[in-house]
Design a protein around this motif. Sequence first.
Motif, PDB file in Angstrom:
ATOM      1  N   TYR A 136       0.824  -1.206   0.000  1.00 14.57           N
ATOM      2  CA  TYR A 136       0.000   0.000   0.000  1.00 14.57           C
ATOM      3  C   TYR A 136       0.861   1.260   0.000  1.00 14.57           C
ATOM      4  CZ  TYR A 136      -3.418   3.506   1.391  1.00 14.57           C
ATOM      5  OH  TYR A 136      -4.193   4.637   1.432  1.00 14.57           O
ATOM      6  N   ASN A 137       1.905   1.278   0.814  1.00 12.98           N
ATOM      7  CA  ASN A 137       2.764   2.462   0.921  1.00 12.98           C
ATOM      8  C   ASN A 137       3.473   2.776  -0.400  1.00 12.98           C
ATOM      9  OD1 ASN A 137       2.061   2.973   3.566  1.00 12.98           O
ATOM     10  ND2 ASN A 137       3.741   1.772   4.418  1.00 12.98           N
ATOM     11  N   LYS A 140       0.779   4.090  -2.872  1.00 10.32           N
ATOM     12  CA  LYS A 140       0.354   5.433  -2.480  1.00 10.32           C
ATOM     13  C   LYS A 140       1.310   6.505  -3.003  1.00 10.32           C
ATOM     14  CE  LYS A 140       0.724   6.529   1.860  1.00 10.32           C
ATOM     15  NZ  LYS A 140       0.519   6.596   3.321  1.00 10.32           N
ATOM     16  N   SER A 149      -5.533   8.457  -9.259  1.00 10.28           N
ATOM     17  CA  SER A 149      -4.460   7.667  -8.667  1.00 10.28           C
ATOM     18  C   SER A 149      -4.116   6.523  -9.616  1.00 10.28           C
ATOM     19  CB  SER A 149      -4.897   7.109  -7.307  1.00 10.28           C
ATOM     20  OG  SER A 149      -3.920   6.235  -6.794  1.00 10.28           O
ATOM     21  N   LYS A 155      -4.607   0.055  -4.261  1.00 10.89           N
ATOM     22  CA  LYS A 155      -4.632   0.629  -2.914  1.00 10.89           C
ATOM     23  C   LYS A 155      -5.854   0.140  -2.132  1.00 10.89           C
ATOM     24  CE  LYS A 155      -4.078   5.063  -2.618  1.00 10.89           C
ATOM     25  NZ  LYS A 155      -4.273   6.474  -3.021  1.00 10.89           N
ATOM     26  N   GLU A 185     -11.776   5.620  -0.463  1.00  8.50           N
ATOM     27  CA  GLU A 185     -10.917   5.526  -1.643  1.00  8.50           C
ATOM     28  C   GLU A 185     -11.671   4.921  -2.823  1.00  8.50           C
ATOM     29  OE1 GLU A 185      -7.270   3.546  -0.682  1.00  8.50           O
ATOM     30  OE2 GLU A 185      -6.550   5.184   0.581  1.00  8.50           O
TER      31      GLU A 185
END
Length: 245
Positions: A136-137, A140, A149, A155, A185
């Motif tokens: 996820y990091n 992101k 995005s 994500k 999201e």
Amino acid sequence: MRKEVMQEIKNMEENQDVLLNYSLLEFRHKLMLSYMYPNVIKNIEKKYGELKEYEGHKNLTGMLEYYYYFFMGMFYFRQKDLTFSLSHYRQAEKYLDSIDSEDIEVEKAEFYFKLSEVYYHMKQTYFSMNYAIRAYNIFKKQPVVHGNSTYGVQKVCCQFVIFGNLLDIMKFDEALKRAYKAYQEAEELNKNEKNRGHLIRSALFNIGLCYNQMVELDKAFFHFYKSLQITEPENHEYAAMLSPS
């Protein structure tokens, strides 16, 4: 783009590395379609049989070797053979750091997410959560293109896995925060992209699961009902994460 590549493949001089790379990516493409349209793709097993012959092949080096084991791991996961899936992912991991690619961080994120999935289903909670958070990091940090995005779907899916693990270890408050974050999201993604309703449906269902575990039954019912109102796209492969056993 795929059609253009298929045409080029027909006209190119024979090159085993290129043909193997094409075969691997074609296999990955069919796997992707099998998730999105489970009734459409019937010949994955046939393609698997063709690729299996390449195991240990002299042309299987570097990124090709990584792709081979990674995609095979995905295939076995799709077949619910978790032990074989993890074994192939572990083989792929040996080659991950040696890949020379501009998108190596995204490659790692994709790999971490797939590991988080198989660990989740094996109930290896902390391994699963660790890999999902790492994935996820990375996703992101990827650039926003035209207000979207780049890896929005990924994500949200990472949030689902983190949520499921938190629910398994009964950290309900943290799980609920993740479920709402995934919902936000997914809502944002659905404003800019087509056919993302399944993510909202899953997120709402997960919120309902969490409230159900917290014995807040009115809230659970509200979110379950709201989830069921989202009927498009109709795709049972995108059903919400199952309640932990």
